[in-house]
Design a protein around this motif. Structure first.
Motif, PDB file in Angstrom:
ATOM      1  N   GLY A   1       0.860  -1.065   0.103  1.00  0.00           N
ATOM      2  CA  GLY A   1      -0.111  -0.003  -0.056  1.00  0.00           C
ATOM      3  C   GLY A   1       0.883   1.168   0.062  1.00  0.00           C
ATOM      4  N   ALA A   2       0.066   2.413  -0.380  1.00  0.00           N
ATOM      5  CA  ALA A   2       0.907   3.721  -0.505  1.00  0.00           C
ATOM      6  C   ALA A   2       1.461   4.197   0.860  1.00  0.00           C
ATOM      7  CB  ALA A   2       0.107   4.720  -1.234  1.00  0.00           C
ATOM      8  N   LYS A   3       0.553   3.853   1.887  1.00  0.00           N
ATOM      9  CA  LYS A   3       0.821   4.637   3.149  1.00  0.00           C
ATOM     10  C   LYS A   3       2.192   3.841   3.710  1.00  0.00           C
ATOM     11  CE  LYS A   3      -1.207   4.951   7.683  1.00  0.00           C
ATOM     12  NZ  LYS A   3      -2.549   4.804   8.354  1.00  0.00           N
TER      13      LYS A   3
ATOM     14  N   ILE B   1       5.176   5.456   1.574  1.00  0.00           N
ATOM     15  CA  ILE B   1       5.329   6.800   1.986  1.00  0.00           C
ATOM     16  C   ILE B   1       5.956   7.063   3.183  1.00  0.00           C
ATOM     17  CG2 ILE B   1       3.923   9.078   2.502  1.00  0.00           C
ATOM     18  CD1 ILE B   1       1.827   8.193   0.737  1.00  0.00           C
TER      19      ILE B   1
ATOM     20  N   TYR C   1      -3.171  15.147   3.886  1.00  0.00           N
ATOM     21  CA  TYR C   1      -3.098  13.652   4.434  1.00  0.00           C
ATOM     22  C   TYR C   1      -2.104  13.738   5.719  1.00  0.00           C
ATOM     23  CZ  TYR C   1      -2.497   8.520   4.407  1.00  0.00           C
ATOM     24  OH  TYR C   1      -2.311   7.040   4.402  1.00  0.00           O
TER      25      TYR C   1
ATOM     26  N   TYR D   1       2.092  12.367   5.990  1.00  0.00           N
ATOM     27  CA  TYR D   1       3.348  13.091   5.741  1.00  0.00           C
ATOM     28  C   TYR D   1       4.112  13.794   6.692  1.00  0.00           C
ATOM     29  CZ  TYR D   1       0.621  13.114   1.256  1.00  0.00           C
ATOM     30  OH  TYR D   1       0.001  12.587   0.344  1.00  0.00           O
TER      31      TYR D   1
ATOM     32  N   CYS E   1       0.119  15.916  -3.226  1.00  0.00           N
ATOM     33  CA  CYS E   1      -0.901  14.895  -3.203  1.00  0.00           C
ATOM     34  C   CYS E   1      -1.979  15.513  -3.907  1.00  0.00           C
ATOM     35  CB  CYS E   1      -1.428  14.758  -1.614  1.00  0.00           C
ATOM     36  SG  CYS E   1      -2.767  13.681  -1.551  1.00  0.00           S
TER      37      CYS E   1
ATOM     38  N   ASN F   1      -6.158  14.775  -0.685  1.00  0.00           N
ATOM     39  CA  ASN F   1      -6.933  14.368   0.540  1.00  0.00           C
ATOM     40  C   ASN F   1      -6.507  15.354   1.475  1.00  0.00           C
ATOM     41  OD1 ASN F   1      -8.151  13.141   2.605  1.00  0.00           O
ATOM     42  ND2 ASN F   1      -7.035  11.372   2.637  1.00  0.00           N
TER      43      ASN F   1
ATOM     44  N   ASP G   1       1.881  11.788  -4.300  1.00  0.00           N
ATOM     45  CA  ASP G   1       0.961  10.959  -3.973  1.00  0.00           C
ATOM     46  C   ASP G   1      -0.149  10.826  -4.850  1.00  0.00           C
ATOM     47  OD1 ASP G   1      -0.876   9.288  -2.782  1.00  0.00           O
ATOM     48  OD2 ASP G   1      -0.622  10.043  -0.612  1.00  0.00           O
TER      49      ASP G   1
ATOM     50  N   ALA H   1      -2.723   8.431  -5.016  1.00  0.00           N
ATOM     51  CA  ALA H   1      -3.503   7.269  -4.668  1.00  0.00           C
ATOM     52  C   ALA H   1      -4.921   7.790  -5.160  1.00  0.00           C
ATOM     53  CB  ALA H   1      -3.666   7.339  -3.079  1.00  0.00           C
ATOM     54  N   TYR H   2      -5.426   8.903  -5.616  1.00  0.00           N
ATOM     55  CA  TYR H   2      -6.683   9.069  -5.874  1.00  0.00           C
ATOM     56  C   TYR H   2      -6.894   9.350  -7.527  1.00  0.00           C
ATOM     57  CZ  TYR H   2      -7.799   9.146  -1.100  1.00  0.00           C
ATOM     58  OH  TYR H   2      -7.799   8.849   0.253  1.00  0.00           O
TER      59      TYR H   2
ATOM     60  N   SER I   1      -1.863   3.515  -5.410  1.00  0.00           N
ATOM     61  CA  SER I   1      -2.639   2.542  -4.591  1.00  0.00           C
ATOM     62  C   SER I   1      -4.015   1.854  -5.178  1.00  0.00           C
ATOM     63  CB  SER I   1      -3.018   3.570  -3.451  1.00  0.00           C
ATOM     64  OG  SER I   1      -3.896   2.485  -2.557  1.00  0.00           O
TER      65      SER I   1
ATOM     66  N   SER J   1      -6.243   0.793  -3.192  1.00  0.00           N
ATOM     67  CA  SER J   1      -7.149   0.931  -2.155  1.00  0.00           C
ATOM     68  C   SER J   1      -8.464   1.474  -2.432  1.00  0.00           C
ATOM     69  CB  SER J   1      -6.671   1.693  -0.871  1.00  0.00           C
ATOM     70  OG  SER J   1      -5.745   0.941  -0.293  1.00  0.00           O
ATOM     71  N   LYS J   2      -8.407   2.839  -3.217  1.00  0.00           N
ATOM     72  CA  LYS J   2      -9.651   3.448  -3.529  1.00  0.00           C
ATOM     73  C   LYS J   2     -10.244   3.144  -4.949  1.00  0.00           C
ATOM     74  CE  LYS J   2      -8.977   5.023   0.654  1.00  0.00           C
ATOM     75  NZ  LYS J   2      -8.481   6.247   1.164  1.00  0.00           N
TER      76      LYS J   2
ATOM     77  N   ARG K   1      -4.971  -4.748   0.484  1.00  0.00           N
ATOM     78  CA  ARG K   1      -3.538  -4.141   0.770  1.00  0.00           C
ATOM     79  C   ARG K   1      -2.595  -4.330  -0.529  1.00  0.00           C
ATOM     80  NH1 ARG K   1      -4.535  -0.475   2.484  1.00  0.00           N
ATOM     81  NH2 ARG K   1      -2.239  -0.072   3.006  1.00  0.00           N
ATOM     82  N   CYS K   2      -2.519  -3.335  -1.307  1.00  0.00           N
ATOM     83  CA  CYS K   2      -1.585  -3.387  -2.437  1.00  0.00           C
ATOM     84  C   CYS K   2      -1.479  -1.898  -3.046  1.00  0.00           C
ATOM     85  CB  CYS K   2      -2.006  -4.489  -3.508  1.00  0.00           C
ATOM     86  SG  CYS K   2      -0.561  -4.812  -4.670  1.00  0.00           S
TER      87      CYS K   2
HETATM   88  N1  PLP Z   1      -2.352   8.512   0.305  1.00  0.00           N
HETATM   89  C1  PLP Z   1      -3.587   9.322   0.553  1.00  0.00           C
HETATM   90  C2  PLP Z   1      -3.568  10.599   0.031  1.00  0.00           C
HETATM   91  C3  PLP Z   1      -4.730   8.640   1.151  1.00  0.00           C
HETATM   92  O1  PLP Z   1      -5.632   9.310   1.534  1.00  0.00           O
HETATM   93  C4  PLP Z   1      -4.417   7.380   1.462  1.00  0.00           C
HETATM   94  C5  PLP Z   1      -5.532   6.723   2.141  1.00  0.00           C
HETATM   95  O2  PLP Z   1      -6.474   7.004   2.675  1.00  0.00           O
HETATM   96  C6  PLP Z   1      -3.200   6.646   1.340  1.00  0.00           C
HETATM   97  C7  PLP Z   1      -2.357   7.246   0.636  1.00  0.00           C
HETATM   98  C8  PLP Z   1      -3.188   5.266   1.680  1.00  0.00           C
HETATM   99  O3  PLP Z   1      -3.329   4.326   0.729  1.00  0.00           O
HETATM  100  P1  PLP Z   1      -2.855   2.542   1.106  1.00  0.00           P
HETATM  101  O4  PLP Z   1      -4.098   2.268   1.458  1.00  0.00           O
HETATM  102  O5  PLP Z   1      -2.582   2.043  -0.269  1.00  0.00           O
HETATM  103  O6  PLP Z   1      -2.109   2.583   1.883  1.00  0.00           O
END
Ligand code: PLP
Length: 382
Positions: free
Chosen positions: A96-98, A101, A121, A124, A162, A166, A194, A196-197, A225, A227-228, A236-237
């Motif tokens: 996952g991205a978290k 990061i 977010y 960071y 980002c 977010n 980032d 992710a979206y 990510s 995730s979303k 998780r990936c």
């Molecule tokens: N980056 C941002 C901006 C997010 O809002 C989130 C999750 O809410 C993530 C990364 C985390 O992504 P992941 O679920 O792949 O760890």
């Protein structure tokens, strides 16, 4: 480090309210988790991979920590559609991205200064504070459309962007990103982008990847990510792109990242990576698109209700988040209480994302359509 009150406080206030009002039909739009299940194509691929793992002939044990080639190839082709050429050696699969990061900071000196937009977010800021690094902020506000651009008088070594953002839902255009890329290349800084979206962007003029910008491959790392996009919040990936051309102080950042990962990480499970690969199949793409359209329909419904009430908001169009200005000069937490008690809706106070978030509030399109329709009616009747 400051205590992380945000989601704790939201849960505490919601539970207390629920206890005082046992039957209250609360709609939760606070945490940015998804509600739709995994796309069928992913489930099918993971079941097949499970069977392979149970067969002596096709069982897989330890593999290289950077990820399987089948998934990295699929990602490489996805970038090609955006006219971005990356090699599979520049793509790293993770849980996952978290995680990435946070983990990427292992390869930067503690003396590096990190520049973080405010609001953003919270990960960071917290990851840099945990490793003892100085953090400075780039103000994001209504005046700059929540997309701050570089100030050449300010020096930073690590720059976070980002986009789509977010919590504000703001998306950088190509010219704005080019300004950051030029600044980073001039200052020998590294941009941590980032994305992710990115899949929520529907405006064709807006960039999905920083690598769509000329010069980015000498200054940027990109985090993505599933995730979303594909509902992998629990599965998780994610993946990180570290270009070969990114060199600082004579050292390849990509090689440092490989060194870091091979020391502390043993790779994401085969079964999960097969599920992620299916996101890029024709079937997977259609299902993922349907899910994203569903969430975007929700944000549109919420946006329409806010428009009817004359409440100013940002985002929503190319992002699953709506960032509204609290009416009647209420603070973020005052509006939280107001929305909870008058409408039985739980959202996220903007002040939890940084000082510039005070007076703003985040709603998400990640709920169910049924709940979103009810929430919109309650907002209109508010
Ligand atoms: N980056 C941002 C901006 C997010 O809002 C989130 C999750 O809410 C993530 C990364 C985390 O992504 P992941 O679920 O792949 O760890």
């Amino acid at each position: 480090m400051k205590d992380s009150y945000l989601f704790l406080n939201i849960a505490k206030k919601t539970n207390e309210y629920q206890k005082r009002n046992p039957g209250a039909p609360i709609i939760k739009m606070g945490i940015g988790d998804v509600t739709l299940p995994l796309p069928e194509a992913c489930v099918k691929a993971m079941k097949k991979a499970c069977d392979e793992m149970g067969d002596k002939e096709t069982f897989r044990g330890y593999r290289s920590d950077e990820g399987y080639e089948f998934l990295r190839n699929a990602i490489k082709d996805y970038y090609k559609e955006k006219n971005v050429s990356i090699k599979i050696d520049e793509i790293y699969i993770s849980d996952g991205a978290k995680s990435d990061i946070g983990n990427i900071l292992d390869i930067f000196s503690e003396d590096c200064i990190a520049m973080v937009p405010d609001p953003v977010y919270p990960v960071y800021v917290d990851t840099n504070i945990m490793s003892g690094r100085k953090v400075i902020f780039a103000d994001a506000n209504e005046y700059n459309g929540f997309t701050p651009v570089p100030d050449r008088n300010v020096k930073a070594d690590i720059i976070y962007i980002c986009s789509p953002n977010n919590p504000t839902g703001a998306v950088y255009n190509k010219e704005q990103l080019k300004a950051w890329v030029d600044y980073a290349n001039e200052q020998d800084a590294v941009i941590l982008f980032d994305a992710a979206y990115e899949a929520f962007i529907s405006d064709e003029k807006l960039p999905h990847s920083i690598f769509e910008i000329e010069g980015a491959n000498t200054c940027a790392i990109e985090f993505c990510s599933f995730s979303k996009t594909a509902g992998f919040t629990g599965t998780r990936c994610g993946y990180t792109v570290v270009p070969d051309a990114l060199v600082r102080d004579g050292r390849s950042i990509r090689e440092l990242w490989v060194r870091r990962q091979s020391t502390k990480y043993n790779g994401n499970p085969y079964i999960i990576q097969r599920g992620a690969e299916a996101v890029f199949s024709a079937e997977g793409r259609a299902q993922v698109k349907a899910n994203i359209d569903y969430y975007k329909q929700n944000t549109a419904i919420l946006g329409k209700a806010l428009n009817e009430k004359g409440i100013t908001y940002f985002g929503g169009e190319n992002s699953p988040y709506i960032w509204l200005k609290c009416p009647d000069n209420m603070s973020s937490w005052e509006f939280f209480d107001f929305l909870l008690t008058k409408c039985n809706i739980v959202g996220t106070p903007g002040s939890g994302f940084g000082k510039n978030g005070e007076g703003y509030f985040r709603l998400t399109g990640f709920g169910s359509l049924e709940n979103t329709l009810v929430a919109a009616e309650r907002i209109k009747a508010m």
